[in-house]
Motif scaffolding. Sequence first.
Motif, PDB file in Angstrom:
ATOM      1  N   TYR A 125      -5.638  -2.421   3.400  1.00  0.00           N
ATOM      2  CA  TYR A 125      -4.909  -1.511   2.524  1.00  0.00           C
ATOM      3  C   TYR A 125      -5.005  -0.088   3.051  1.00  0.00           C
ATOM      4  CZ  TYR A 125      -3.058   0.225  -1.921  1.00  0.00           C
ATOM      5  OH  TYR A 125      -2.280   0.808  -2.889  1.00  0.00           O
ATOM      6  N   ASN A 126      -3.815   0.580   3.213  1.00  0.00           N
ATOM      7  CA  ASN A 126      -3.704   1.979   3.666  1.00  0.00           C
ATOM      8  C   ASN A 126      -4.320   2.226   5.046  1.00  0.00           C
ATOM      9  OD1 ASN A 126      -2.245   2.883   1.490  1.00  0.00           O
ATOM     10  ND2 ASN A 126      -3.996   3.725   0.390  1.00  0.00           N
ATOM     11  N   SER A 127      -4.433   1.171   5.851  1.00  0.00           N
ATOM     12  CA  SER A 127      -5.007   1.363   7.186  1.00  0.00           C
ATOM     13  C   SER A 127      -4.049   2.070   8.135  1.00  0.00           C
ATOM     14  CB  SER A 127      -5.407   0.008   7.787  1.00  0.00           C
ATOM     15  OG  SER A 127      -4.274  -0.861   7.873  1.00  0.00           O
ATOM     16  N   CYS A 143       2.556  -4.525   3.089  1.00  0.00           N
ATOM     17  CA  CYS A 143       1.872  -5.544   2.294  1.00  0.00           C
ATOM     18  C   CYS A 143       0.454  -5.694   2.835  1.00  0.00           C
ATOM     19  CB  CYS A 143       2.632  -6.874   2.367  1.00  0.00           C
ATOM     20  SG  CYS A 143       1.971  -8.162   1.284  1.00  0.00           S
ATOM     21  N   SER A 144      -0.543  -5.459   1.987  1.00  0.00           N
ATOM     22  CA  SER A 144      -1.928  -5.401   2.436  1.00  0.00           C
ATOM     23  C   SER A 144      -2.819  -6.181   1.494  1.00  0.00           C
ATOM     24  CB  SER A 144      -2.409  -3.943   2.516  1.00  0.00           C
ATOM     25  OG  SER A 144      -1.529  -3.161   3.279  1.00  0.00           O
ATOM     26  N   ASP A 169       0.827  -1.215   0.000  1.00  0.00           N
ATOM     27  CA  ASP A 169       0.000   0.000   0.000  1.00  0.00           C
ATOM     28  C   ASP A 169       0.857   1.259   0.000  1.00  0.00           C
ATOM     29  OD1 ASP A 169       0.931   0.310   2.570  1.00  0.00           O
ATOM     30  OD2 ASP A 169      -0.952  -0.187   3.551  1.00  0.00           O
ATOM     31  N   ASP A 170       0.215   2.418   0.159  1.00  0.00           N
ATOM     32  CA  ASP A 170       0.919   3.706   0.071  1.00  0.00           C
ATOM     33  C   ASP A 170       1.873   3.943   1.235  1.00  0.00           C
ATOM     34  OD1 ASP A 170      -0.439   4.298  -2.271  1.00  0.00           O
ATOM     35  OD2 ASP A 170      -2.094   5.265  -1.208  1.00  0.00           O
ATOM     36  N   CYS A 171       1.791   3.134   2.273  1.00  0.00           N
ATOM     37  CA  CYS A 171       2.713   3.259   3.406  1.00  0.00           C
ATOM     38  C   CYS A 171       3.800   2.199   3.363  1.00  0.00           C
ATOM     39  CB  CYS A 171       1.941   3.156   4.723  1.00  0.00           C
ATOM     40  SG  CYS A 171       0.843   4.558   5.032  1.00  0.00           S
ATOM     41  N   CYS A 196       1.238   8.699   6.993  1.00  0.00           N
ATOM     42  CA  CYS A 196       1.473   7.287   7.279  1.00  0.00           C
ATOM     43  C   CYS A 196       1.985   7.131   8.708  1.00  0.00           C
ATOM     44  CB  CYS A 196       2.493   6.702   6.300  1.00  0.00           C
ATOM     45  SG  CYS A 196       1.834   6.404   4.638  1.00  0.00           S
TER      46      CYS A 196
END
Length: 358
Positions: free
Chosen positions: A134-136, A125-126, A120-122, A144
């Motif tokens: 994802y992106n939690s 692995c999601s 994800d964007d941070c 982030c």
Amino acid sequence: VSLLATRYGCDGVLNSAFVHDACCVCAGMGTGTGTGVDCAGCNGGGSDSTRDSCDVCGGNDESCLGCDFIPFSNTSHSTSCGECVSSTGVENGTLKAEETFPAESFVDCHGVCYGAALVDDCGVCSGGESGHVYNSDIDCSGVCFGSASIDDCGDCSLPDQRNENMDCTGVCGGPFRSDACGVCQLPAEDGSVVDHRDCSGTCFGSAGRDLCGVCYGGSTGLPSNTTLDTCGVCGGDGLSCIGCDGIENSGKVIDSCEVCGGNDCGCYKVLSLSPTRGPTSGGTEITITGAGFFLNDSTYTDYNPNSPNCGAPKTFPNGEQVQGTCRFISDSQQFTARAVIASQSSVTCVSPMVVDLQ
């Protein structure tokens, strides 16, 4: 009538003219040497062996085949997901991976073949079988792994700012505010609240300020007025109240005649006159300051005998007496005023109308 002969070659084609050579090879080049025929084959062992498509003598065309069954394609099954890939790790053009995965691997970021997990964007692995949303890890401010979160008033705030918009009664956007001691109250019109701390900063403390504004008592442990000198001056040196006689609080000062504790009767002098001129209509208040002023009923008809005065004209060593007359004098005119207030050091007169000199 003529007859045309027809003949099929060894290759099965009509009139191809191909025949078997001495080594029984169709259209072969086998030749005889002397009375024998050299049909040794590619291995020279007297067989009819030939080289296969992999250039292997007597081969079965399999030694150079890739997993795509193409000779010399340099493809093999990967050790991860068993995909047919080239030796460089790039997938064979006939075997396409999912578009969401890199061409270098058929394993997702969680290690699952053909898995659905993605970074994800941070950088986490999601999804898929990773167990991570994802992106939690992005907080409400878009950072982030940030610490901001939605508070009870629906505002995105940092931990030290949480519920800042909630007043001390628990109402979001309410008007009540707490002071430094936690006392909930309605602010004044200027937004200020009553501070329940004493001057030492102690909530509900008993410390106060003394005559010099110094915080004393309570948790300070200080007595009051520690900076007040014996003359009653804050931060003073105790000298301001010493009289000219050297005695504290004696009240004695040097008078206009340079006498310590004198009453301005030891000499006669005029120190100031204000104003020095006035209108001809009269009524101007004139103040004379100095020393040695005395009672003269014949001139100052409104003189107050109960006011302090020097009692009699000052007599100088030569025997002359000096008297003060409250009047303005010019070249051709003069006027005399009546004293309405007098003492040994000041006389206040009211000027009459100007009269011509006789």
